[in-house]
Design an enzyme around this catalytic site. Sequence first.
Site, PDB file in Angstrom:
ATOM      1  N   LYS A   1       0.860  -1.177   0.000  1.00 47.10           N
ATOM      2  CA  LYS A   1       0.000   0.000   0.000  1.00 47.10           C
ATOM      3  C   LYS A   1       0.892   1.221   0.000  1.00 47.10           C
ATOM      4  O   LYS A   1       1.914   1.247   0.679  1.00 47.10           O
ATOM      5  CB  LYS A   1      -0.853  -0.032   1.281  1.00 47.10           C
ATOM      6  CG  LYS A   1      -1.630   1.232   1.580  1.00 47.10           C
ATOM      7  CD  LYS A   1      -2.488   1.012   2.824  1.00 47.10           C
ATOM      8  CE  LYS A   1      -2.816   2.271   3.586  1.00 47.10           C
ATOM      9  NZ  LYS A   1      -3.567   3.304   3.027  1.00 47.10           N
TER      10      LYS A   1
ATOM     11  N   LEU B   1       4.257   9.057   0.718  1.00 54.69           N
ATOM     12  CA  LEU B   1       4.681   8.290  -0.461  1.00 54.69           C
ATOM     13  C   LEU B   1       6.108   7.746  -0.308  1.00 54.69           C
ATOM     14  O   LEU B   1       6.952   8.410   0.282  1.00 54.69           O
ATOM     15  CB  LEU B   1       4.594   9.236  -1.672  1.00 54.69           C
ATOM     16  CG  LEU B   1       4.475   8.588  -3.049  1.00 54.69           C
ATOM     17  CD1 LEU B   1       3.228   7.718  -3.157  1.00 54.69           C
ATOM     18  CD2 LEU B   1       4.444   9.683  -4.124  1.00 54.69           C
ATOM     19  N   ASN B   2       6.329   6.563  -0.882  1.00 53.48           N
ATOM     20  CA  ASN B   2       7.666   5.945  -0.916  1.00 53.48           C
ATOM     21  C   ASN B   2       8.263   5.718   0.474  1.00 53.48           C
ATOM     22  O   ASN B   2       9.481   5.757   0.645  1.00 53.48           O
ATOM     23  CB  ASN B   2       8.648   6.786  -1.757  1.00 53.48           C
ATOM     24  CG  ASN B   2       8.177   6.884  -3.188  1.00 53.48           C
ATOM     25  OD1 ASN B   2       7.581   5.943  -3.719  1.00 53.48           O
ATOM     26  ND2 ASN B   2       8.403   8.026  -3.812  1.00 53.48           N
ATOM     27  N   ARG B   3       7.400   5.510   1.429  1.00 57.33           N
ATOM     28  CA  ARG B   3       7.837   5.229   2.819  1.00 57.33           C
ATOM     29  C   ARG B   3       8.636   6.398   3.431  1.00 57.33           C
ATOM     30  O   ARG B   3       9.341   6.212   4.414  1.00 57.33           O
ATOM     31  CB  ARG B   3       8.693   3.950   2.890  1.00 57.33           C
ATOM     32  CG  ARG B   3       8.026   2.703   2.293  1.00 57.33           C
ATOM     33  CD  ARG B   3       6.793   2.308   3.095  1.00 57.33           C
ATOM     34  NE  ARG B   3       6.249   1.021   2.699  1.00 57.33           N
ATOM     35  CZ  ARG B   3       5.099   0.844   2.015  1.00 57.33           C
ATOM     36  NH1 ARG B   3       4.381   1.880   1.628  1.00 57.33           N
ATOM     37  NH2 ARG B   3       4.663  -0.363   1.746  1.00 57.33           N
ATOM     38  N   LEU B   4       8.499   7.586   2.841  1.00 59.15           N
ATOM     39  CA  LEU B   4       9.190   8.757   3.403  1.00 59.15           C
ATOM     40  C   LEU B   4       8.211   9.505   4.310  1.00 59.15           C
ATOM     41  O   LEU B   4       7.776  10.619   4.035  1.00 59.15           O
ATOM     42  CB  LEU B   4       9.732   9.650   2.273  1.00 59.15           C
ATOM     43  CG  LEU B   4      10.793   8.954   1.409  1.00 59.15           C
ATOM     44  CD1 LEU B   4      11.179   9.794   0.208  1.00 59.15           C
ATOM     45  CD2 LEU B   4      12.027   8.638   2.249  1.00 59.15           C
TER      46      LEU B   4
END
Length: 223
Positions: free
Chosen positions: A9, A191-194
């Site tokens: 996700k 977003l992007n695990r940031l």
Amino acid sequence: MNVFEQLRKEYITNGIHLQDLLPDPMAQFDLWFKEAIEKCPVDWVETNAMTLSTTDGQEVSSRTVLLKGCENHRFLFFTNYDSEKGRQLTERPTAALLFYWPWLDRQVRISGSVERTSRDVSEEYFHTRSRGSQIGACISAQSIELASREVLDQQVKDFEAEIGDREIPLPENWGGFALQPQRFEFWQGRLNRLHDRFQYTCDVADDQIWQQWPDWSIARLYP
Ligand SMILES: Cc1cc2nc3c(=O)[nH]c(=O)nc-3n(C[C@H](O)[C@H](O)[C@H](O)COP(=O)(O)O)c2cc1C
């Protein structure tokens, strides 16, 4: 592809910014908690369900309990004092709470010291519970081995027969705990695990925090 690989996700939110955070973490929690209730997508989700972690000094154990109040800067929950968590919290009065609100991509971590609430507070809450839940609290030797479901059902019947229509007294071994927070972390998925993470800490010694609500410093953490 295994089941874990299918579970991916992305967290598409605008994140949180330091300037948007309230200086008081309890007020910030209150704000997020209200948003979590307002935006909760289905009514069977319990926004006040939280993971409570405790320790006996060697092992750590976690379970879900319900947050039942935020009073005087403290988080309240109720349980059996002789249960595993009850014994651990009595012997080692320190704990962590975790809220995960997936519909907002938010998580809140709170840790601090714990003490039992007064008997009056427990009494007041106990009598707001349904009669069935009051009986459950009276007969359940929570966390102790139970021979069978039938034994439990019979104990309920016996209790009901004995108590009749009388008011059910608060059991001696049942009541509230209040967690006095010493650290908070507010997490917003991005977003992007940031992700955005902000930690609130205070500089007050454990024994003093109970006397006065402190000032808090806020630090951004790497995701
Ligand atoms: C959604 C949910 C809410 C729960 N709320 C409570 C609660 O408020 N108090 C409680 O003692 N147990 C609650 N439980 C049960 C605990 O998770 C746990 O099984 C029980 O308290 C025994 O834990 P222990 O053996 O670690 O003491 C809840 C469980 C779930 C799934």
